[in-house]
Write an enzyme that holds these catalytic residues in place. Structure first.
Site, short mmCIF file in Angstrom:
data_model
loop_
_atom_site.label_atom_id
_atom_site.label_comp_id
_atom_site.label_asym_id
_atom_site.label_seq_id
_atom_site.Cartn_x
_atom_site.Cartn_y
_atom_site.Cartn_z
CG ASN A 78 -5.65 3.94 3.53
OD1 ASN A 78 -5.55 2.86 3.24
ND2 ASN A 78 -5.17 4.69 3.07
CB CYS A 122 -10.24 18.31 -6.74
SG CYS A 122 -10.54 18.75 -8.48
#
Lengths: 284, 387
Positions: free
Chosen positions: B150, B324
């Site tokens: 993916n 992040c």
């Protein structure tokens, strides 16, 4: 998507004071490419020893850039001694708050500032050496770093330390060490300012005193224990000797919540506030 | 602001044809297909039509399709269901780059005492078939290798892998969530036992998926307490979305080759444009074996979340493997397993296209990206190059 405040987004989109000061008096560099964020802070003093010019360079996410930008705005015009007192919470407050998981961005700002001040005091050359034992090897966080954020931000759990310093957020092997540090500082804190014992007070409390002590005991004694298990508790009301609370977080779904209520919450309140207190859960 | 959507490996826009197909099953045709009256039982034929359409997309028999609530449920059913179908505790073999929906149940079986072997990947994200063979020699195994990754779009040689697994007498599952609808899949030629697919990755709504279970494959149901789906998945069928998945499968099958060629051309245009206009950028994944819609590109010296927010300000939706943006502190497990240097992992951006992307959109991204990259690099302490 993070729930960033407008101020965070503003400082990310329009960062103030980007770059490197010409002939700086202090240089602070923290973080690394491997860690995912890094900050270089440089400043120059004027003839009155106030920070005349300060600039930053940051590699990192939107909140890392915003925290760096905010920091430069906050310390401009300050003396070294004044700047030294700026905490990571001040940086977060200036931005209208940061998501808890992003508090390490404000800590990075504070660390860079301290490193820059250190370099100024040692002649503008020396970079800060790692102080204390390295606890988290994944992110290079030392015992000193962890102690500082735990003390300054009144942190009570390992998870909070991870949000603030990243320590424990990699392989997780150091979580036990972090817990030891958190517990040690909590014990020190209690020793320094023990909640007044009910018997030691030896007199009848006014309602206001009682509520204040209940709140203090919840904050210092009870909440840290609950938070370790992902739970929390809210004081709803005090009617005579009845203390009405609501369980939050994991506690609200916990099978043994009634046990927690009696054996932890009520026991602590009896011990530290008044032996006649009875704790009840707010009716749902 | 118009959204330029380049995050189709996360989820896709429900096709207008799919939305139209669903409508009657939310209004007049809301009966329960298990009912013994015409009003409800009459709905069953639409579920069976959808089953035929989904089966046709991968050349399966309709009876081999089990509808589920999502790709994750399909993966969980396959791995937990196959792993515990016999008294024997087989080895579990997967790769270090599987989706969490596969990693999760594999770790669960490991906790229950199964032996878990995670195959390594090389720098483009491919496994070493010799390492697979070696693992297969340990005894009977449930093997799960994704059809395509993916994050990078790397396509695994599933034909070859499936043949080796079957020759060793083991059971083979593939998470084909990213591959179905984009690649030709023919289970008559590829000896997979179990194959997961998800509706919302191919323009059906979220909340519906399917598991292909080859005839004769023993699995334990994951949801218990009902005879539905031939007792392989209990629970009243999500008729509207199953019908939607059927229609989406039909759309994906018709003209797939031309459509995917067009998507690949757009992706290649985006890739060439960004590489040319943004210095110090590089592509992650296996360029020779890659999903036609996926581009995973790294921009050195800058961080992915900052890039995503900058893109988002322009209405461009993409995703990143940076720490992040993941909500954790660790960057993409896929890129790290590939040994991609940290400098490139943190600044990695995934653009994933669909049939709805246009050349105009691609050119807009190419035009705006250099300014975003330059702005962040001007702020970065790591840029050493001049200018």
């Amino acid at each position: 998507m993070w729930d960033y405040t407008g101020k965070v987004l503003d400082h990310f989109r329009n960062p103030r004071n980007v770059g490197v000061v010409n002939k700086p008096d202090g240089i602070g560099e923290v973080g690394s490419l491997a860690c995912g964020d890094a900050l270089k802070l440089t400043f120059k003093l004027d003839e009155n020893k106030r920070i005349q010019d300060v600039k930053f360079q940051t590699f990192g996410c939107a909140s890392a850039i915003a925290s760096s930008s905010a920091l430069t705005e906050m310390i401009k015009g300050k003396t070294i001694e004044e700047a030294e007192n700026v905490t990571n919470q001040d940086i977060a407050d200036y931005l209208g708050g940061l998501p808890e998981q992003k508090m390490h961005c404000s800590v990075m700002g504070r660390e860079a500032l301290l490193a820059a001040i250190e370099s100024y005091r040692t002649g503008g050359k020396a970079h800060r050496v790692l102080e204390g034992k390295v606890i988290c090897k994944c992110f290079g966080v030392t015992e000193h770093d962890i102690e500082m954020v735990v003390r300054e931000n009144n942190l009570a759990t390992v998870e909070q330390v991870t949000h603030y310093t990243k320590a424990g957020g990699g392989c997780g092997k150091c979580k036990g060490d972090i817990e030891v540090i958190v517990e040690r500082i909590r014990a020190e804190r209690l020793k320094a300012a023990p909640p007044t014992s009910a018997e030691a007070a030896g007199k009848r409390l006014t309602t206001i005193e009682k509520i204040r002590r209940i709140e203090e005991t919840i904050e210092k004694e009870i909440r840290p224990m609950l938070r370790n298990d992902g739970g929390d508790l809210e004081l709803i009301d005090v009617e005579g000797s009845r203390v009405i609370v609501a369980l939050r977080g994991m506690c609200a779904r916990c099978q043994v919540a009634q046990f927690t209520l009696k054996d932890v919450v009520e026991a602590k309140l009896k011990e530290f506030v008044s032996p006649d207190l009875v704790v009840e859960e707010v009716s749902k | 602001m118009k959204t330029l959507y380049f995050d189709n490996n996360a989820t896709t826009r429900p096709a207008p044809e799919v939305i139209e197909a669903i409508q009657p099953f939310l209004s007049e045709l809301w009966g329960n297909p298990s009912s013994m009256h015409v009003f409800g039982g009459g709905v069953r034929k639409y579920v069976e039509q959808a089953r035929e359409l989904v089966a046709a997309l991968i050349h399966a028999e309709p009876a081999e399709i089990v509808f589920t609530s999502c790709g994750t449920e399909s993966d969980n059913t396959a791995i937990l269901g196959a792993g515990t179908a016999t008294d024997l505790k087989p080895n579990i073999i997967n790769t270090r780059v599987e989706h969490p929906a596969v990693l999760g149940p594999c770790l669960e079986l490991k906790d229950r005492g199964y032996n878990l072997i995670e195959l390594n990947v090389d720098e483009v994200g491919q496994i070493d078939l010799a390492e697979l063979d070696e693992a297969l020699r340990l005894g009977p195994a449930v093997v799960s290798v994704m059809w395509a990754n993916n994050e990078t779009g790397t396509i695994f040689p599933i034909d070859e892998i499936a043949r080796r697994v079957k020759a060793a007498g083991s059971l083979f599952h593939t998470d084909a969530v990213q591959a179905v609808g984009k690649l030709p899949i023919d289970v008559r030629r590829t000896p997979v036992d179990l194959l997961s697919l998800s509706g919302h990755k191919l323009h059906a709504p979220k909340g519906v998926g399917a598991l292909y279970v080859r005839k004769g494959t023993r699995i334990k149901p994951f949801l218990l307490g009902g005879h539905q789906e031939d007792s392989r998945r209990a629970g009243t069928e999500n008729v509207p979305f199953i019908v939607g998945l059927g229609r989406a499968a039909e759309l994906a099958r018709n003209g797939r080759e031309e459509e995917q060629a067009r998507v690949a051309a757009l992706r290649n245009r985006l890739e060439a444009g960004l590489l040319q206009r943004c210095p110090d950028s590089s592509v992650n994944g296996d360029l020779a074996h890659r999903l036609p819609n996926t581009l995973n590109i790294s921009f050195e010296y800058i961080e992915g979340e900052a890039i995503l927010y900058s893109l988002s300000d322009l209405g461009i939706a993409a995703s990143s493997g940076s720490a992040c943006s993941s909500g954790s502190l660790e960057p993409s497990h896929v890129l790290r397993a590939m040994g991609v240097p940290f400098t490139r992992v943190h600044g990695s951006i995934r653009f994933s296209l669909s049939r709805y992307n246009t050349e105009e959109e691609v050119d807009y991204v190419i035009a705006r990206m250099p300014a975003i990259v330059n702005r962040l690099r001007e702020m970065s302490p790591f840029v050493t190059r001049g200018g």
